[in-house]
Design an enzyme around this catalytic site. Structure first.
Site, PDB file in Angstrom:
ATOM      1  N   ARG A 158      -9.300   1.431   8.964  1.00  0.00           N
ATOM      2  CA  ARG A 158      -9.121  -0.320   9.691  1.00  0.00           C
ATOM      3  C   ARG A 158     -10.284  -0.824  10.191  1.00  0.00           C
ATOM      4  O   ARG A 158     -10.200  -2.149  10.305  1.00  0.00           O
ATOM      5  CB  ARG A 158      -7.870   0.164  10.593  1.00  0.00           C
ATOM      6  CG  ARG A 158      -6.323  -0.470   9.355  1.00  0.00           C
ATOM      7  CD  ARG A 158      -5.464   0.026  10.587  1.00  0.00           C
ATOM      8  NE  ARG A 158      -4.504  -0.491  10.191  1.00  0.00           N
ATOM      9  CZ  ARG A 158      -2.964  -0.319   9.708  1.00  0.00           C
ATOM     10  NH1 ARG A 158      -3.645   0.927   9.443  1.00  0.00           N
ATOM     11  NH2 ARG A 158      -2.015  -1.373   9.424  1.00  0.00           N
ATOM     12  N   ARG A 164      -0.987  -8.612  13.328  1.00  0.00           N
ATOM     13  CA  ARG A 164      -1.351  -8.057  13.243  1.00  0.00           C
ATOM     14  C   ARG A 164      -1.920  -7.585  11.840  1.00  0.00           C
ATOM     15  O   ARG A 164      -3.088  -7.594  11.242  1.00  0.00           O
ATOM     16  CB  ARG A 164      -0.129  -6.434  12.458  1.00  0.00           C
ATOM     17  CG  ARG A 164       0.595  -5.813  13.220  1.00  0.00           C
ATOM     18  CD  ARG A 164       1.881  -5.295  12.764  1.00  0.00           C
ATOM     19  NE  ARG A 164       1.407  -4.614  11.162  1.00  0.00           N
ATOM     20  CZ  ARG A 164       2.769  -4.090  10.565  1.00  0.00           C
ATOM     21  NH1 ARG A 164       3.860  -4.848  10.903  1.00  0.00           N
ATOM     22  NH2 ARG A 164       2.399  -3.409   9.472  1.00  0.00           N
ATOM     23  N   ARG A 168      10.548  -6.075   4.825  1.00  0.00           N
ATOM     24  CA  ARG A 168      10.952  -4.329   4.760  1.00  0.00           C
ATOM     25  C   ARG A 168      12.195  -3.532   5.868  1.00  0.00           C
ATOM     26  O   ARG A 168      12.033  -4.161   7.150  1.00  0.00           O
ATOM     27  CB  ARG A 168       9.638  -3.807   5.432  1.00  0.00           C
ATOM     28  CG  ARG A 168       9.362  -2.553   5.050  1.00  0.00           C
ATOM     29  CD  ARG A 168       7.911  -1.942   5.142  1.00  0.00           C
ATOM     30  NE  ARG A 168       6.794  -1.933   6.325  1.00  0.00           N
ATOM     31  CZ  ARG A 168       5.331  -2.333   6.348  1.00  0.00           C
ATOM     32  NH1 ARG A 168       5.268  -1.997   5.130  1.00  0.00           N
ATOM     33  NH2 ARG A 168       4.761  -2.554   7.259  1.00  0.00           N
ATOM     34  N   ARG A 187      11.265  -2.220  11.734  1.00  0.00           N
ATOM     35  CA  ARG A 187      10.301  -1.543  12.514  1.00  0.00           C
ATOM     36  C   ARG A 187      10.401  -2.560  13.347  1.00  0.00           C
ATOM     37  O   ARG A 187      10.500  -3.727  13.180  1.00  0.00           O
ATOM     38  CB  ARG A 187       8.576  -1.226  11.726  1.00  0.00           C
ATOM     39  CG  ARG A 187       9.089   0.642  11.075  1.00  0.00           C
ATOM     40  CD  ARG A 187       7.446   0.170  10.059  1.00  0.00           C
ATOM     41  NE  ARG A 187       6.756   0.335  10.153  1.00  0.00           N
ATOM     42  CZ  ARG A 187       4.908   0.269   9.644  1.00  0.00           C
ATOM     43  NH1 ARG A 187       5.353   0.907   9.048  1.00  0.00           N
ATOM     44  NH2 ARG A 187       4.214  -0.726  10.514  1.00  0.00           N
ATOM     45  N   LYS A 197       1.107  -1.204  -0.020  1.00  0.00           N
ATOM     46  CA  LYS A 197      -0.172  -0.479   0.302  1.00  0.00           C
ATOM     47  C   LYS A 197       1.288   0.828  -0.085  1.00  0.00           C
ATOM     48  O   LYS A 197       0.636   2.368  -0.908  1.00  0.00           O
ATOM     49  CB  LYS A 197      -0.893   0.362   0.871  1.00  0.00           C
ATOM     50  CG  LYS A 197      -1.960  -0.730   1.648  1.00  0.00           C
ATOM     51  CD  LYS A 197      -3.067   0.251   2.211  1.00  0.00           C
ATOM     52  CE  LYS A 197      -2.119  -0.464   3.279  1.00  0.00           C
ATOM     53  NZ  LYS A 197      -1.778  -1.997   4.232  1.00  0.00           N
TER      54      LYS A 197
HETATM   55  P1  AMP Z   1       0.616   1.656   9.453  1.00  0.00           P
HETATM   56  O1  AMP Z   1       1.993   2.027   9.169  1.00  0.00           O
HETATM   57  O2  AMP Z   1      -0.153   2.014   8.360  1.00  0.00           O
HETATM   58  O3  AMP Z   1       0.994  -0.657   9.035  1.00  0.00           O
HETATM   59  O4  AMP Z   1       0.177   0.895  10.203  1.00  0.00           O
HETATM   60  C1  AMP Z   1       1.387   1.040  12.530  1.00  0.00           C
HETATM   61  C2  AMP Z   1       0.423   0.650  12.754  1.00  0.00           C
HETATM   62  O5  AMP Z   1       0.145   1.852  13.567  1.00  0.00           O
HETATM   63  C3  AMP Z   1      -1.181  -0.432  13.304  1.00  0.00           C
HETATM   64  O6  AMP Z   1      -0.010  -1.248  12.720  1.00  0.00           O
HETATM   65  C4  AMP Z   1      -1.912   0.157  14.265  1.00  0.00           C
HETATM   66  O7  AMP Z   1      -1.301  -0.309  15.597  1.00  0.00           O
HETATM   67  C5  AMP Z   1      -1.606   1.436  13.746  1.00  0.00           C
HETATM   68  N1  AMP Z   1      -2.624   2.511  12.779  1.00  0.00           N
HETATM   69  C6  AMP Z   1      -2.333   2.973  11.886  1.00  0.00           C
HETATM   70  N2  AMP Z   1      -3.303   2.802  11.341  1.00  0.00           N
HETATM   71  C7  AMP Z   1      -4.582   3.180  12.172  1.00  0.00           C
HETATM   72  C8  AMP Z   1      -6.110   2.828  12.149  1.00  0.00           C
HETATM   73  N3  AMP Z   1      -6.699   3.258  10.868  1.00  0.00           N
HETATM   74  N4  AMP Z   1      -6.646   2.441  13.322  1.00  0.00           N
HETATM   75  C9  AMP Z   1      -6.089   1.816  14.101  1.00  0.00           C
HETATM   76  N5  AMP Z   1      -4.662   1.978  14.356  1.00  0.00           N
HETATM   77  C10 AMP Z   1      -4.219   2.489  13.188  1.00  0.00           C
END
Ligand code: AMP
Ligand code: ZN
Length: 216
Positions: free
Chosen positions: A88, A171, A127, A160, A13
């Protein structure tokens, strides 16, 4: 263009988002990036979010929706926007509907990129991100010019915390339980486009652009 980009963690994404925002000149709204930024700036919200993020859990909806509401009140979103990593779960999707309805605007497309789980796990485990600017690389498919070093600013590339194997499993489970149902939610509204994310970044982007062209 007002676009939501969906798909499991690690499906690409972020890479697709970078290309889309260039194609359409719209702001990229990644709630994950916003949380990481808030944490870097040592804000209270950032610290709370970090607790959830490092466990691989979702940050609570009230915090997340409030951040999105605030982001959508900024002037640059008049041109449109690209959401990446939001909504999400169904509650967030409903909250977004409400925010957009109040602003009197509608989504143009919801893009769902998907790939088999083994491929996703391979992508996440390879990654690496720049510890300075957050740029994303992959040890096989998106190598930096110099191993371990960011092309843009010479920052160190790191893995990360939430890309570590156990957290990835959590996740993925949360994705299946809470995020995948959002696809059904948009499907009922008739706004969703399905994209196969198993190929290269360039091929995925070509498919997305084709699908978006066919919407109009
Ligand atoms: P990402 O970079 O999108 O993979 O997000 C990293 C982490 O941030 C996720 O695993 C969640 O813990 C948190 N996070 C990101 N976006 C959301 C969302 N829309 N709702 C809740 N937690 C989020
Ligand atoms: Zn960098």
């Amino acid at each position: 263009m007002r676009i939501i980009l969906m798909g499991p963690p690690g499906v690409g994404k972020g890479s697709e988002a970078e290309l889309l925002i260039k194609s359409f000149q719209i702001p990229h709204i990644s709630t994950g990036d916003i949380f990481r930024e808030l944490y870097k700036d040592r804000t209270t919200v950032g610290k709370i979010a970090k607790e959830y993020i490092s466990r691989g859990e979702l940050v609570p909806d009230d915090i997340t929706n409030e951040i999105v509401r605030h982001r959508l009140s900024q002037p640059d979103v008049k041109k449109g926007f690209l959401f990446d990593g939001y909504p999400r779960n169904i509650e967030q999707a409903k909250a977004l509907d409400e925010i957009l309805a109040k602003k009197g605007c509608k989504l143009d497309a919801v893009i769902n990129i998907d790939a088999p789980e083994e491929q996703i796990v391979e992508r996440i485990s390879g990654r690496r991100v720049c510890s300075t600017c957050g740029a994303v690389y992959h040890i096989h498919s998106k190598k930096p010019q110099v191993e371990g070093i960011c092309d843009l600013d010479g920052g160190q590339l790191i893995q990360r915390n939430d890309d570590m194997p156990e957290t990835v499993q959590r996740r993925l489970r949360i994705y299946k339980d809470q995020t995948a149902p959002v696809i059904g939610y948009y499907q009922e509204k008739g706004a969703i486009v399905y994209i196969d994310g198993t190929s290269t970044i360039a091929h995925t982007h070509a498919q997305v652009m084709k699908a978006l062209g066919e919407l109009n």
